[in-house]
Motif scaffolding. Structure first.
Motif, PDB file in Angstrom:
ATOM      1  N   ARG A 155       0.702  -1.310   0.102  1.00 48.62           N
ATOM      2  CA  ARG A 155       0.003  -0.087   0.035  1.00 48.62           C
ATOM      3  C   ARG A 155       0.703   1.285   0.094  1.00 48.62           C
ATOM      4  N   CYS A 156       1.939   1.313   0.707  1.00 45.66           N
ATOM      5  CA  CYS A 156       2.800   2.575   0.910  1.00 45.66           C
ATOM      6  C   CYS A 156       4.052   1.830  -0.171  1.00 45.66           C
ATOM      7  N   CYS A 161       4.716   7.238   4.181  1.00 50.78           N
ATOM      8  CA  CYS A 161       3.100   7.519   4.068  1.00 50.78           C
ATOM      9  C   CYS A 161       2.712   7.865   5.647  1.00 50.78           C
ATOM     10  N   TYR A 162       1.330   8.549   5.565  1.00 46.05           N
ATOM     11  CA  TYR A 162       0.775   8.932   6.860  1.00 46.05           C
ATOM     12  C   TYR A 162      -0.639   8.336   7.047  1.00 46.05           C
ATOM     13  N   MET A 163      -0.810   7.741   7.972  1.00 49.15           N
ATOM     14  CA  MET A 163      -2.038   7.142   8.515  1.00 49.15           C
ATOM     15  C   MET A 163      -2.886   8.169   9.354  1.00 49.15           C
ATOM     16  N   ILE A 164      -4.008   8.799   8.987  1.00 51.64           N
ATOM     17  CA  ILE A 164      -4.912   9.370   9.502  1.00 51.64           C
ATOM     18  C   ILE A 164      -6.115   8.595  10.172  1.00 51.64           C
ATOM     19  N   THR A 165      -6.217   8.550  11.451  1.00 53.60           N
ATOM     20  CA  THR A 165      -7.099   7.782  12.000  1.00 53.60           C
ATOM     21  C   THR A 165      -8.293   8.593  12.863  1.00 53.60           C
ATOM     22  N   GLU A 166      -9.342   8.436  12.848  1.00 58.60           N
ATOM     23  CA  GLU A 166     -10.591   9.057  13.582  1.00 58.60           C
ATOM     24  C   GLU A 166     -11.309   7.949  14.084  1.00 58.60           C
ATOM     25  N   TYR A 167     -11.530   8.029  15.618  1.00 55.79           N
ATOM     26  CA  TYR A 167     -12.342   7.002  16.498  1.00 55.79           C
ATOM     27  C   TYR A 167     -13.625   7.438  16.599  1.00 55.79           C
ATOM     28  N   ARG A 200      -8.949   5.099   1.570  1.00 56.29           N
ATOM     29  CA  ARG A 200      -9.645   4.957   2.920  1.00 56.29           C
ATOM     30  C   ARG A 200      -9.264   3.347   3.297  1.00 56.29           C
ATOM     31  N   THR A 201      -8.772   3.295   4.391  1.00 58.15           N
ATOM     32  CA  THR A 201      -8.404   1.857   4.706  1.00 58.15           C
ATOM     33  C   THR A 201      -9.419   1.099   5.989  1.00 58.15           C
ATOM     34  N   HIS A 202     -10.177   1.978   6.505  1.00 57.00           N
ATOM     35  CA  HIS A 202     -11.317   1.735   7.635  1.00 57.00           C
ATOM     36  C   HIS A 202     -12.247   2.722   7.624  1.00 57.00           C
ATOM     37  N   TRP A 203     -13.475   2.095   7.698  1.00 57.45           N
ATOM     38  CA  TRP A 203     -14.752   2.966   7.790  1.00 57.45           C
ATOM     39  C   TRP A 203     -15.877   2.589   8.831  1.00 57.45           C
ATOM     40  N   LEU A 204     -16.076   3.363   9.956  1.00 53.50           N
ATOM     41  CA  LEU A 204     -17.026   3.315  10.845  1.00 53.50           C
ATOM     42  C   LEU A 204     -18.375   3.073  10.340  1.00 53.50           C
ATOM     43  N   VAL A 205     -18.674   3.242   9.047  1.00 57.59           N
ATOM     44  CA  VAL A 205     -19.941   3.104   8.526  1.00 57.59           C
ATOM     45  C   VAL A 205     -20.248   1.720   8.282  1.00 57.59           C
ATOM     46  N   CYS A 211     -12.411   5.308  11.518  1.00 54.86           N
ATOM     47  CA  CYS A 211     -12.170   5.499  10.009  1.00 54.86           C
ATOM     48  C   CYS A 211     -10.566   5.630   9.768  1.00 54.86           C
ATOM     49  N   GLY A 212     -10.183   5.201   8.652  1.00 55.71           N
ATOM     50  CA  GLY A 212      -8.447   5.656   8.757  1.00 55.71           C
ATOM     51  C   GLY A 212      -8.308   5.742   7.150  1.00 55.71           C
ATOM     52  N   TYR A 213      -7.318   6.684   6.844  1.00 62.21           N
ATOM     53  CA  TYR A 213      -7.116   7.221   5.567  1.00 62.21           C
ATOM     54  C   TYR A 213      -5.535   7.195   5.457  1.00 62.21           C
ATOM     55  N   LEU A 214      -4.879   6.783   4.468  1.00 62.32           N
ATOM     56  CA  LEU A 214      -3.655   6.277   4.241  1.00 62.32           C
ATOM     57  C   LEU A 214      -3.289   7.621   3.150  1.00 62.32           C
ATOM     58  N   VAL A 215      -2.255   8.443   3.699  1.00 67.41           N
ATOM     59  CA  VAL A 215      -1.938   9.547   2.670  1.00 67.41           C
ATOM     60  C   VAL A 215      -0.291   9.378   2.170  1.00 67.41           C
ATOM     61  N   GLN A 216      -0.190   9.459   0.935  1.00 69.52           N
ATOM     62  CA  GLN A 216       1.370   9.435   0.520  1.00 69.52           C
ATOM     63  C   GLN A 216       1.487  10.300  -0.671  1.00 69.52           C
TER      64      GLN A 216
END
Length: 219
Positions: A155-156, A161-167, A200-205, A211-216
């Motif tokens: 993936r990276c 890369c940077y992972m943004i996570t929102e709980y 998008r790597t994870h999704w609460l929905v 929710c997770g977002y991989l940024v590169q």
């Protein structure tokens, strides 16, 4: 008969600041009838929880005095009807102009929000802008964090890369009624970070706990 849950000193501090706007530790101690030492301990905890903020006020030649006030997160602790109003408004729009038009309006709103993020993030490295973006999301009520991900050839591929996570989701009640709201978040991050790819790597929905977002950087 059900007993009422006791109100803690921390709750008293938050309610006092809600009513008065801001106050010093000494004023809070005198107003709430609590020792200054105990008040300062509670203020330290509330600051660590990001429920209050403070600013320094210089008075004479001595040490500055600190005035405390609620943060946005602190204000969100108190009952409000914002979600209900927003849902009712969107329902009315859907009845008036149709769901497709409402989806278009929501997409325009996310594009506008993305541009606002982009402007407030300013220039800098990807890491600096990701950090600023996460801080902006925190101020909006998201429990968000980020960390660097080393290149793994999968993936990276380009790294770093940077992972943004929102709980949590600060607009979860709205999203339950209008799921497309969450779908636009990925597009929003992509616009806010135009020189990056965002996945998008994870999704609460979808039942995940975050929710997770991989940024590169784009190759």
């Amino acid at each position: 008969m059900t007993s009422l849950q006791p109100v803690s000193t921390k709750d008293d501090i938050l309610q006092y600041l809600l009513k008065e706007g801001e106050a010093s530790a000494q004023t809070l101690a005198e107003s709430l009838g609590v020792s200054a030492q105990a008040i300062r301990r509670h203020l330290k905890d509330l600051t660590a929880e990001a429920l209050i903020e403070h600013r320094a006020v210089q008075s004479g030649m001595g040490r500055p005095n600190y005035l405390y006030q609620l943060s946005r997160k602190g204000r969100d602790r108190f009952p409000a009807q914002y979600d209900e109003f927003a849902i009712s408004l969107l329902d009315t729009l859907a009845d008036t102009v149709g769901h497709d038009q409402v989806s278009t309006i929501l997409q325009k709103q996310w594009e506008r929000k993305a541009q606002e993020y982009r402007d407030r993030m300013g220039e800098g490295s990807i890491e600096e802008r990701v950090d600023r973006l996460v801080n902006l999301r925190k101020r909006e009520g998201y429990m968000a964090e980020w960390h660097q991900v080393e290149s793994d050839g999968d993936r990276c591929a380009t790294g770093p890369c940077y992972m943004i996570t929102e709980y949590n989701c600060a607009i979860s009640h709205i999203a339950e009624n209008f799921p497309s709201v969450c779908g636009h978040e990925l597009e929003m991050f992509q616009i806010a970070l135009p020189d990056c790819s965002v996945q998008r790597t994870h999704w609460l929905v979808q039942g995940e706990h975050r929710c997770g977002y991989l940024v590169q950087a784009q190759p």
